[in-house]
Motif scaffolding. Structure first.
Motif, PDB file in Angstrom:
ATOM      1  N   VAL A 197       0.767  -1.198  -0.035  1.00 22.52           N
ATOM      2  CA  VAL A 197      -0.174  -0.020   0.110  1.00 22.52           C
ATOM      3  C   VAL A 197       0.973   1.308  -0.032  1.00 22.52           C
ATOM      4  O   VAL A 197       0.805   2.140  -0.957  1.00 22.52           O
ATOM      5  N   ARG A 198       1.667   1.260   1.045  1.00 20.77           N
ATOM      6  CA  ARG A 198       2.336   2.519   1.102  1.00 20.77           C
ATOM      7  C   ARG A 198       3.542   2.780   0.225  1.00 20.77           C
ATOM      8  O   ARG A 198       3.444   4.043  -0.285  1.00 20.77           O
ATOM      9  N   ARG A 199       4.345   1.819  -0.106  1.00 17.00           N
ATOM     10  CA  ARG A 199       5.560   2.046  -1.248  1.00 17.00           C
ATOM     11  C   ARG A 199       5.039   1.199  -2.728  1.00 17.00           C
ATOM     12  O   ARG A 199       5.948   1.699  -3.507  1.00 17.00           O
ATOM     13  N   GLU A 200       4.159   0.698  -2.597  1.00 21.50           N
ATOM     14  CA  GLU A 200       3.718  -0.076  -3.922  1.00 21.50           C
ATOM     15  C   GLU A 200       5.016  -0.613  -4.496  1.00 21.50           C
ATOM     16  O   GLU A 200       5.097  -0.524  -5.631  1.00 21.50           O
ATOM     17  N   LEU A 201       5.601  -1.658  -3.695  1.00 21.70           N
ATOM     18  CA  LEU A 201       6.655  -2.370  -4.186  1.00 21.70           C
ATOM     19  C   LEU A 201       6.438  -3.836  -4.453  1.00 21.70           C
ATOM     20  O   LEU A 201       7.488  -4.478  -4.753  1.00 21.70           O
ATOM     21  N   MET A 202       5.358  -4.129  -4.186  1.00 21.10           N
ATOM     22  CA  MET A 202       4.605  -5.487  -4.593  1.00 21.10           C
ATOM     23  C   MET A 202       3.347  -5.610  -5.312  1.00 21.10           C
ATOM     24  O   MET A 202       2.579  -4.514  -5.101  1.00 21.10           O
TER      25      MET A 202
END
Length: 426
Positions: A197-202
Motif C-alpha cells: 500500500v504505502r510504497r507499492e513495491l509488490m
C-alpha cells in the motif's frame, strides 16, 4: 542496521533472560530449542539473500513491474517453504529433541515452547523477506524500525505472558513463545502494508501459478544455496548441543546463554554482512575490482579490531553476566568459562561471515556453501569434539576458537582466488 539487528536478536536473549527466572530446567529447555529455531530462521535468511539479489538487480535495471512481481513471489515462496518446514518440525518435536539428548524432564517445557513457536515462524518469514525487498530498493532505515518495533513489543510482553498479569494467566516458558508470536504478527502486518500500500513495491494480490513459478525459480537459484549454508550452522549447533549435554543440564544452560550472547556480540558483523554485499555486487557489475578488494579489506580489518574490543568487554563483564542469567553457581561458573574463551574467535568468525556474504554478492553461492560445509563439518564440530575428549568442556570451547582461526584463513584465500578469477574474465 546495527540498531535493527540488536532489537531482532533481542528476541532470543530477552526470552532467555526471563525464562532463566523460572529455573535451570526451563533455561536448559529453551537452550535446546536454539539450533532448531535457528534452522527455520536460516531458511528465511537465505530466501532474503536471494530476494535482495534479484530485486536489487531489477531495480537497478529500471524493471519496476518485474520487481513488484518478484517481491510478491518471494513473500509467497517464504510462507510456503517456512510453513512446510514448521509443519514437519511440529510433527517431529519429540524425536528431534530426544536426538539432541534432551531429557524426559525437559520435554514438557520444550513441547510447550515449540508448539507455539512453529506456528509463529510462518509470520516471521514475512518481515524477514519483506525487509530484504526494502533494503534492495535502497532503504535500510525502515527494516531497522520494523525489527526494533517487534523486539520492543516482544520484550514488553514477555513478563506479562510468562509470569501472568491481571486476567492473563502465567504461562511459564510457553508465554515466551506467545509473546514472540504476537510480535511477529505485528511485524508481518506492518511489512505487507508498507510494501503493498504505502510504497507499492509488490503486487497486492496472490500470483497465478505461472507468475509464481517464474519468480520462485530465480529467487531459489541464489536463495537455496544461501539458505543451505545458513541452515548448516544450527545443524552443527545441534550436534554440539548434544555433545555439551553429556556434561549435564548446567552445561547446556551455559552453552545456550553463550550462544544467545554470541548473537549480540556479533551484531556489527551481521550488520556489515548486509551492507557490504551491495557495495561488492555494484562494483563487480561495474568491473571496478580494485574497489571490491578495498571494501573487503577495510571491512575485515575493522571487524578484527572491533571483535577484540567485544571480547575484552565480555571478559570484563563475565561475572555480572553470569549472575544475571544463572540461579545456580555451577551454571554461572560455566558461563564465565565460556566468555573467557569462545569470544576470542569472534573476529575470525567475522572474517568467515563477511567472506561468505561477499561471495554471494559476486553470484558465487555454491562456493559460499562449500566453505560453510568445510567450516562446520570438517573443522568446527570435529576440532571441538576432539578438544572435549582431550580436555573436557574447556577443550570444547578452545576447539571453537581454533576452528574459526583455520577457517578464516581458508575463507580469505578463497575470496582472493575468486576475485582474481573475475578479473581474468575481463
Amino acid at each position: 542496521m546495527i540498531v535493527g539487528m540488536v532489537m531482532m536478536m533481542s528476541f532470543g536473549l530477552v526470552d532467555t533472560l526471563f525464562v532463566s527466572m523460572l529455573g535451570t530446567e526451563q533455561l536448559a529447555a529453551i537452550s535446546f530449542t536454539f539450533p532448531v529455531t535457528f534452522t527455520v530462521i536460516s531458511l528465511n535468511i537465505g530466501l532474503g539473500i536471494g530476494t535482495s539479489a534479484i530485486i536489487g538487480k531489477l531495480q537497478g535495471a529500471g524493471a519496476v513491474n518485474d520487481s513488484k512481481l518478484y517481491a510478491t513471489g518471494s513473500l509467497m515462496l517464504s510462507v510456503l517453504l517456512v510453513g512446510s518446514l514448521a509443519a514437519l518440525g511440529y510433527a517431529l518435536i519429540d524425536p528431534i529433541f530426544h536426538y539432541l539428548n534432551a531429557s524426559d524432564a525437559l520435554m514438557p517445557y520444550i513441547r510447550d515452547y515449540m508448539s507455539v513457536w512453529y506456528l509463529s515462524s510462518v509470520f516471521l518469514s514475512l518481515p524477514m523477506v519483506g525487509n530484504s525487498v526494502l533494503r534492495a530498493c535502497g532503504d535500510t532505515r525502515t527494516p531497522s524500525i520494523i525489527m526494533a518495533g517487534g523486539g520492543a513489543l516482544n520484550a514488553a510482553m514477555d513478563p506479562i505472558f510468562i509470569f501472568g498479569w491481571g486476567p492473563i494467566p502465567a504461562m511459564g516458558i510457553q508465554g515466551a513463545a506467545v509473546a514472540t508470536f504476537i510480535a511477529w504478527i505485528f511485524g508481518a502486518a506492518w511489512i505487507i502494508w508498507l510494501l503493498a500500500v504505502r510504497r507499492e513495491l509488490m503486487i497486492p494480490r496472490l500470483l497465478n501459478l505461472a507468475e509464481f513459478k517464474r519468480s520462485a525459480r530465480e529467487v531459489m537459484r541464489i536463495g537455496l544455496p544461501a539458505a543451505g549454508a545458513n541452515m548448516l550452522t544450527p545443524i552443527a549447533g545441534a550436534v554440539m548441543t548434544a555433545v555439551v549435554a553429556t556434561y549435564g543440564a548446567e552445561a547446556v544452560a551455559a552453552w545456550g546463554v553463550g550462544n544467545r550472547l554470541e548473537s549480540i556480540a556479533s551484531i556489527v558483523v551481521l550488520a556489515l554482512s548486509m551492507t557490504l554485499p551491495p557495495i561488492i555486487s555494484q562494483n563487480v557489475g561495474a568491473n571496478l575490482y580494485d574497489r571490491v578488494e578495498q571494501a573487503y579489506a577495510v571491512a575485515l580489518k575493522f571487524i578484527l579490531i572491533w571483535q577484540v574490543v567485544v571480547f575484552a568487554a565480555l571478559w570484563a563483564a563475565s561475572h555480572w553476566i553470569a549472575q544475571a542469567f544463572a540461579n545456580e553457581q555451577e551454571v554461572a561458573k560455566l558461563i564465565k568459562l565460556f566468555l573467557a574463551v569462545v569470544p576470542l574467535g569472534y573476529g575470525m568468525q567475522g572474517v568467515i561471515i563477511l567472506t561468505n556474504s561477499s561471495l554471494n554478492a559476486m553470484h558465487q553461492p555454491m562456493t559460499a556453501l562449500v566453505l560453510s560445509i568445510i567450516r562446520l563439518f570438517v573443522l568446527f564440530v570435529p576440532v571441538s569434539y576432539i578438544g572435549s575428549i582431550l580436555f573436557d568442556l574447556p577443550g570444547l570451547f578452545w576447539g571453537n576458537v581454533v576452528a574459526n582461526v583455520l577457517m578464516a584463513a581458508a575463507s580469505y584465500l578463497t575470496f582472493k582466488h575468486m576475485l582474481k578469477k573475475h578479473r581474468n574474465t575481463l
